[in-house]
Design a protein around this motif. Structure first.
Motif, PDB file in Angstrom:
ATOM      1  N   PRO A  95      -8.547  -1.164   9.112  1.00 47.50           N
ATOM      2  CA  PRO A  95      -8.086  -1.059   7.719  1.00 47.50           C
ATOM      3  C   PRO A  95      -7.903  -2.443   7.116  1.00 47.50           C
ATOM      4  CG  PRO A  95      -6.888   0.479   9.112  1.00 47.50           C
ATOM      5  CD  PRO A  95      -7.721  -0.378  10.030  1.00 47.50           C
ATOM      6  N   ARG A  96      -8.179  -2.558   5.836  1.00 48.04           N
ATOM      7  CA  ARG A  96      -8.162  -3.871   5.186  1.00 48.04           C
ATOM      8  C   ARG A  96      -6.806  -4.572   5.338  1.00 48.04           C
ATOM      9  NH1 ARG A  96     -10.508  -3.992  -0.730  1.00 48.04           N
ATOM     10  NH2 ARG A  96     -12.285  -3.281   0.538  1.00 48.04           N
ATOM     11  N   THR A  97      -5.723  -3.807   5.230  1.00 50.80           N
ATOM     12  CA  THR A  97      -4.397  -4.426   5.345  1.00 50.80           C
ATOM     13  C   THR A  97      -4.172  -5.022   6.731  1.00 50.80           C
ATOM     14  OG1 THR A  97      -3.479  -2.236   5.891  1.00 50.80           O
ATOM     15  CG2 THR A  97      -3.333  -2.963   3.594  1.00 50.80           C
ATOM     16  N   ASP A  98      -4.637  -4.340   7.779  1.00 54.08           N
ATOM     17  CA  ASP A  98      -4.481  -4.859   9.140  1.00 54.08           C
ATOM     18  C   ASP A  98      -5.283  -6.134   9.337  1.00 54.08           C
ATOM     19  OD1 ASP A  98      -2.825  -2.771   9.744  1.00 54.08           O
ATOM     20  OD2 ASP A  98      -4.360  -1.549  10.709  1.00 54.08           O
ATOM     21  N   ALA A  99      -6.499  -6.153   8.781  1.00 57.36           N
ATOM     22  CA  ALA A  99      -7.328  -7.357   8.888  1.00 57.36           C
ATOM     23  C   ALA A  99      -6.681  -8.530   8.155  1.00 57.36           C
ATOM     24  CB  ALA A  99      -8.716  -7.073   8.320  1.00 57.36           C
ATOM     25  N   VAL A 100      -6.104  -8.254   6.982  1.00 55.06           N
ATOM     26  CA  VAL A 100      -5.436  -9.310   6.215  1.00 55.06           C
ATOM     27  C   VAL A 100      -4.233  -9.845   6.981  1.00 55.06           C
ATOM     28  CG1 VAL A 100      -4.073  -9.772   4.140  1.00 55.06           C
ATOM     29  CG2 VAL A 100      -6.226  -8.506   3.965  1.00 55.06           C
ATOM     30  N   VAL A 101      -3.462  -8.959   7.592  1.00 56.46           N
ATOM     31  CA  VAL A 101      -2.284  -9.380   8.361  1.00 56.46           C
ATOM     32  C   VAL A 101      -2.703 -10.275   9.520  1.00 56.46           C
ATOM     33  CG1 VAL A 101      -0.476  -8.564   9.926  1.00 56.46           C
ATOM     34  CG2 VAL A 101      -0.808  -7.433   7.743  1.00 56.46           C
ATOM     35  N   MET A 102      -3.777  -9.898  10.223  1.00 54.78           N
ATOM     36  CA  MET A 102      -4.251 -10.706  11.349  1.00 54.78           C
ATOM     37  C   MET A 102      -4.683 -12.103  10.891  1.00 54.78           C
ATOM     38  SD  MET A 102      -7.071 -11.916  13.214  1.00 54.78           S
ATOM     39  CE  MET A 102      -8.533 -10.919  12.920  1.00 54.78           C
ATOM     40  N   LEU A 103      -5.471 -12.151   9.817  1.00 55.98           N
ATOM     41  CA  LEU A 103      -5.948 -13.429   9.296  1.00 55.98           C
ATOM     42  C   LEU A 103      -4.789 -14.264   8.747  1.00 55.98           C
ATOM     43  CD1 LEU A 103      -9.195 -12.234   7.469  1.00 55.98           C
ATOM     44  CD2 LEU A 103      -9.057 -13.531   9.601  1.00 55.98           C
ATOM     45  N   LEU A 104      -3.828 -13.612   8.108  1.00 57.21           N
ATOM     46  CA  LEU A 104      -2.674 -14.326   7.560  1.00 57.21           C
ATOM     47  C   LEU A 104      -1.846 -14.949   8.678  1.00 57.21           C
ATOM     48  CD1 LEU A 104      -0.994 -15.005   5.025  1.00 57.21           C
ATOM     49  CD2 LEU A 104       0.299 -12.890   5.454  1.00 57.21           C
ATOM     50  N   CYS A 124       3.116  -3.590   4.068  1.00 58.31           N
ATOM     51  CA  CYS A 124       1.883  -2.802   3.939  1.00 58.31           C
ATOM     52  C   CYS A 124       2.096  -1.381   4.432  1.00 58.31           C
ATOM     53  CB  CYS A 124       0.743  -3.466   4.702  1.00 58.31           C
ATOM     54  SG  CYS A 124       0.174  -5.038   4.004  1.00 58.31           S
ATOM     55  N   PHE A 125       2.810  -1.254   5.547  1.00 54.61           N
ATOM     56  CA  PHE A 125       3.089   0.074   6.092  1.00 54.61           C
ATOM     57  C   PHE A 125       3.950   0.877   5.125  1.00 54.61           C
ATOM     58  CE2 PHE A 125       6.010   2.818   8.522  1.00 54.61           C
ATOM     59  CZ  PHE A 125       5.085   3.705   9.071  1.00 54.61           C
ATOM     60  N   ALA A 126       4.977   0.209   4.569  1.00 51.47           N
ATOM     61  CA  ALA A 126       5.849   0.897   3.620  1.00 51.47           C
ATOM     62  C   ALA A 126       5.062   1.388   2.418  1.00 51.47           C
ATOM     63  CB  ALA A 126       6.970  -0.040   3.178  1.00 51.47           C
ATOM     64  N   THR A 127       4.113   0.580   1.972  1.00 50.64           N
ATOM     65  CA  THR A 127       3.285   0.964   0.833  1.00 50.64           C
ATOM     66  C   THR A 127       2.402   2.158   1.182  1.00 50.64           C
ATOM     67  OG1 THR A 127       3.250  -1.324   0.053  1.00 50.64           O
ATOM     68  CG2 THR A 127       1.579   0.163  -0.824  1.00 50.64           C
ATOM     69  N   LYS A 128       1.860   2.137   2.411  1.00 51.89           N
ATOM     70  CA  LYS A 128       0.965   3.228   2.834  1.00 51.89           C
ATOM     71  C   LYS A 128       1.679   4.574   2.861  1.00 51.89           C
ATOM     72  CE  LYS A 128      -2.192   0.512   5.752  1.00 51.89           C
ATOM     73  NZ  LYS A 128      -2.652   0.272   7.144  1.00 51.89           N
ATOM     74  N   ILE A 129       2.932   4.578   3.327  1.00 57.79           N
ATOM     75  CA  ILE A 129       3.634   5.856   3.497  1.00 57.79           C
ATOM     76  C   ILE A 129       4.494   6.211   2.290  1.00 57.79           C
ATOM     77  CG2 ILE A 129       3.704   5.543   5.996  1.00 57.79           C
ATOM     78  CD1 ILE A 129       6.714   4.964   5.711  1.00 57.79           C
ATOM     79  N   GLY A 156       6.367  14.121   1.455  1.00 58.29           N
ATOM     80  CA  GLY A 156       6.273  12.681   1.691  1.00 58.29           C
ATOM     81  C   GLY A 156       7.567  12.087   2.203  1.00 58.29           C
ATOM     82  N   GLN A 157       7.539  10.782   2.406  1.00 59.59           N
ATOM     83  CA  GLN A 157       8.693  10.041   2.913  1.00 59.59           C
ATOM     84  C   GLN A 157       9.426   9.407   1.725  1.00 59.59           C
ATOM     85  OE1 GLN A 157       9.069  10.476   6.213  1.00 59.59           O
ATOM     86  NE2 GLN A 157       7.113  11.572   6.121  1.00 59.59           N
ATOM     87  N   ILE A 158      10.678   9.761   1.549  1.00 61.98           N
ATOM     88  CA  ILE A 158      11.442   9.285   0.395  1.00 61.98           C
ATOM     89  C   ILE A 158      12.367   8.159   0.846  1.00 61.98           C
ATOM     90  CG2 ILE A 158      12.995   9.925  -1.478  1.00 61.98           C
ATOM     91  CD1 ILE A 158      12.033  12.805  -1.141  1.00 61.98           C
ATOM     92  N   PHE A 159      12.092   6.943   0.383  1.00 62.15           N
ATOM     93  CA  PHE A 159      12.919   5.776   0.679  1.00 62.15           C
ATOM     94  C   PHE A 159      12.750   4.795  -0.473  1.00 62.15           C
ATOM     95  CE2 PHE A 159       8.763   5.089   2.214  1.00 62.15           C
ATOM     96  CZ  PHE A 159       8.512   3.739   2.370  1.00 62.15           C
TER      97      PHE A 159
END
Length: 369
Positions: A230-239, A264-269, A289-292
């Motif tokens: 997933p794009r977010t995971d790739a960005v996290v690794m490169l960052l 990123c995870f919070a945004t996904k869920i 959904g997850q309410i937070f």
């Protein structure tokens, strides 16, 4: 720690190891280049025909003897500093034990602890995979912590499990913890008994070995990871890699990677789905959904607060309330509906959601059904 951060940590560590070796290889002498190349050839080619003795050890012995006999123009371990051939002794640091001292050392100790813990956990996982075994990560981390507390009183630097050394150890045939103990004992013997010989080891040999370590440490599958993950995971690794290389601080890269990964995870869920159905004077909302704190706006934007004189059912069968922000949102929406003379009921709250509502909300229990 997310896997993307771990991959970034390993790759950044490998790149840092490689970069630190360049000063021992380039711009010194022709002999330095020759010794480095021969070291790499021995390390990569010899194991194909002979494995009884680790190739790096053979390279160190043969090329050190060669350098001594030929007087080759290479820098040695002794050129970097002197090796004290004595055992360490117990010592309490002569510093004031005050809060001011703690403020000075705390940022560095915290950074070292983070890096040491992450590298130890990564090393344990790598060794587990290589040996097809399973280690107790909590016990390993606790052991490292106790060891650091004790050895600190003997002038030792902070230590942790090392990926490069462990990879070499396993590839050389090590299968048990005895190999680590043997390495420590042998290192003491080298310093105390053979110190005069150790300082004559040419640096290009050790640099060549560390280049091999960096190549072995780098996760070459990460290129496919960037392409397929997933794009977010790739960005996290490169960052993570970029921050480590920019700051030369592994801890900053890990902390930043974890924070960005969590966001990123919070945004996904945070996606909330609200389905509405009407009948006579009743409105039925089915919430999924997850309410937070991140997903509250998504929930509020899908509710119609302009209705009046209605009975409104909010079904939380497929939803979960996670924090006080979620509870505050429920209080707010009930208040908004009540202002328009509506009657609101909350349905099918799961056990944990019901518990947090009861503990933090001021709404009347009659709203819970």
């Amino acid at each position: 720690i997310p896997n993307s951060v771990m991959i970034g940590f390993v790759n950044a560590l490998a790149i840092l190891i490689f970069l630190t070796q360049l000063k021992h290889i380039f711009g010194i002498s022709i002999a330095t280049y020759a010794f480095t190349i021969i070291t790499l050839l021995i390390i990569y080619l010899l194991p194909q025909v002979f494995t009884r003795i680790p190739a790096p050890l053979i390279a160190i012995i043969l090329l050190t003897i060669t350098a001594i006999l030929t007087g080759a123009d290479v820098k040695t371990v002794g050129d970097l500093g002197d090796i004290k051939r004595t055992l360490p002794h117990f010592l309490i640091p002569d510093v004031p034990f005050t809060f001011e001292t703690l403020k000075i050392i705390f940022p560095y100790s915290l950074s070292m602890a983070i890096v040491g813990l992450v590298e130890s956990l990564l090393t344990a996982r790598i060794v587990d995979n290589a040996t097809d075994s399973f280690s107790n990560k909590n016990r390993e981390s606790s052991g490292q912590g106790v060891a650091n507390l004790i050895t600190g009183f003997f002038g030792a630097m902070g230590g942790c499990a090392m990926i490069g050394q462990s990879v070499i150890n396993v590839r050389s045939g090590a299968t048990t913890r005895l190999s680590t103990f043997t390495a420590g004992v042998f290192l003491m013997i080298l310093i105390l008994v053979f110190g005069e010989w150790v300082i004559q080891i040419p640096m290009p040999i050790l640099a060549g070995i560390m280049v091999m370590v960096s190549v072995g440490t780098f996760n070459w599958k990460s290129f496919n990871f960037i392409k397929n993950a997933p794009r977010t995971d790739a960005v996290v690794m490169l960052l993570t890699v970029a921050i480590v290389l920019a700051t030369d601080n592994l801890a900053l890269g890990v902390v930043a990677g974890v924070i960005v990964s969590a966001l990123c995870f919070a945004t996904k869920i945070s996606n909330i789905t609200v389905k509405r159905s009407d009948s006579a004077d009743t409105i039925y909302y089915s919430i999924s959904g997850q309410i937070f704190f991140v997903s509250i706006d998504a929930l509020m934007n899908q509710l119609d607060f302009d209705v009046t004189n209605k009975t409104i059912y909010l079904d939380f069968k497929n939803a979960h309330l996670w924090d006080d922000s979620a509870v505050n949102a429920i209080d707010t929406l009930i208040e908004q509906f009540n202002k328009k003379h509506n009657t609101v009921y909350l349905q099918h709250l799961n056990k944990d959601s019901h518990k947090i509502i009861s503990a933090l909300s001021d709404i009347n229990k009659k709203h819970l059904i």
